[in-house]
Scaffold this active site. Sequence first.
Site, short mmCIF file in Angstrom:
data_model
loop_
_atom_site.label_atom_id
_atom_site.label_comp_id
_atom_site.label_asym_id
_atom_site.label_seq_id
_atom_site.Cartn_x
_atom_site.Cartn_y
_atom_site.Cartn_z
CE1 TYR A 1 80.43 10.01 58.06
CE2 TYR A 1 79.35 11.68 56.71
CZ TYR A 1 80.34 11.32 57.60
OH TYR A 1 81.22 12.27 58.04
CB SER B 1 79.44 15.37 59.05
OG SER B 1 79.24 15.67 57.70
CE LYS C 1 80.83 11.31 61.58
NZ LYS C 1 81.94 11.18 62.51
N1 UFG Z 1 82.44 16.13 43.13
C1 UFG Z 1 82.71 16.03 41.78
N2 UFG Z 1 83.54 15.02 41.37
C2 UFG Z 1 84.09 14.12 42.22
C3 UFG Z 1 83.82 14.24 43.61
C4 UFG Z 1 82.98 15.26 44.03
O1 UFG Z 1 82.22 16.80 40.98
O2 UFG Z 1 84.83 13.21 41.78
C5 UFG Z 1 81.60 17.25 43.62
C6 UFG Z 1 80.39 16.85 44.39
O3 UFG Z 1 79.30 16.63 43.52
C7 UFG Z 1 80.21 18.07 45.31
C8 UFG Z 1 81.63 18.56 45.55
O4 UFG Z 1 82.40 18.01 44.48
O5 UFG Z 1 79.52 19.06 44.64
C9 UFG Z 1 82.21 18.07 46.87
O6 UFG Z 1 82.09 16.67 46.95
P1 UFG Z 1 82.89 15.81 48.05
O7 UFG Z 1 82.60 14.37 47.79
O8 UFG Z 1 84.30 16.24 48.09
O9 UFG Z 1 82.24 16.29 49.41
P2 UFG Z 1 80.70 16.21 49.87
O10 UFG Z 1 80.26 17.62 50.05
O11 UFG Z 1 79.87 15.36 49.02
O12 UFG Z 1 80.83 15.40 51.22
C10 UFG Z 1 81.73 15.77 52.19
C11 UFG Z 1 82.17 14.56 52.99
C12 UFG Z 1 81.06 14.03 53.81
C13 UFG Z 1 80.45 15.10 54.59
C14 UFG Z 1 80.02 16.23 53.72
C15 UFG Z 1 79.48 17.37 54.52
O13 UFG Z 1 82.61 13.54 52.11
O14 UFG Z 1 81.60 13.07 54.68
O15 UFG Z 1 81.12 16.71 52.99
O16 UFG Z 1 78.86 18.30 53.69
F1 UFG Z 1 79.38 14.63 55.24
#
Ligand code: UFG
Length: 335
Positions: free
Chosen positions: A148, A124, A152
């Site tokens: 997490y 990841s 990885k």
């Molecule tokens: N976000 C929101 N509202 C939500 C969910 C997310 O505004 O309800 C924002 C987050 O703050 C972030 C973006 O949307 O800016 C993406 O968030 P995600 O939770 O969809 O994805 P992440 O980038 O946090 O994490 C994902 C996976 C992880 C992985 C990571 C790698 O969930 O497992 O990408 O960068 F490790």
Amino acid sequence: MRILVTGGAGFIGALAVWRLLDLGYDVCVVDNLSSGHRSALDRASRLAGRPVEFHLCDVRQTSQLISIMQSFRPEAVMHFAGLKSVAESVACPELYYENNVQGSLSLVQAMLQCQIDRLIFSSSATVYGANGVPPFGEDAELGPVNPYGRSKWMVELLMRDICSAHPEFSGIILRYFNPVGAHPSGLLGEWVQGSPNNLVPYVMGVLQGRFDRVRVFGSDYPTSDGSGVRDYIHVLDLVEGHVAALNLPKGLSVFNLGTGRGYSVHEVIQAMQSVSGRIIPFDVVDRRPGDVAVSIADPCRAHQAMAWKAERGLIEMCQDVWNFAQCSPKGYELE
Ligand code: UFG
């Protein structure tokens, strides 16, 4: 060619199974069905018009893995099985070290015992942590900030050492950025029971009326509109990266799988609005702890070494998610 797929009943795993069957590979899946769905595999098999072998098995059960490998004799293993919630990993780190690290070690032990020497591992982008400056190249400094991500990273270290000790071994580490999308048929996609943590599944839940409003985490990141920016990649492009990795030479390889282009939370909401023709209500709230401002891949290495490049853009990802939401409104629940 025969491929063993761990976690093949999950979101990315089931799409990989479909694609491998479609390309003519023989596929055997091991999955403990803790979050995957048996019906996702049935759908993958139906879409490809070919059967898939399935074993209800946890990757920590080394002896069961060995007997499956001895009978199926795979030439390569794609390892998707694992837990993936950052929040859960902070609350219960032991679960992550057990499932992700111990599970991967068990898989590698079984492979060594059965002389299977090609492992493609789902890592990841979270291993890059918050230190570097995006876009991240594969040689950027690593520093995951939650259990997490550390689980990885530990598997990456394990694979590095296995490749040094066993020169016949091919260890391929694929660092996913943010996988989104679904099969264009609307039959295979991401289905999260309860409240999803990730942005796109949550937006899909709002569109389906399961949740009222999206919460946009943060308004003061140093980005164009103050929300977080991510490199969203269509899951089918991601799957093509795994297929390309089947032909890599021996030794350790590390690749980013991303597009090299970032989108903000507001841009994603806008794209989902435009493909669905519906208004998506949202509230801007505080930052979510542990989130980085920007995560974008430098995908050049995968392009040079595997001739792989993500082809699909954000609108196509959102169209496929919306189509999945309509074709499979209850996900895999009723089957
Ligand atoms: N976000 C929101 N509202 C939500 C969910 C997310 O505004 O309800 C924002 C987050 O703050 C972030 C973006 O949307 O800016 C993406 O968030 P995600 O939770 O969809 O994805 P992440 O980038 O946090 O994490 C994902 C996976 C992880 C992985 C990571 C790698 O969930 O497992 O990408 O960068 F490790």
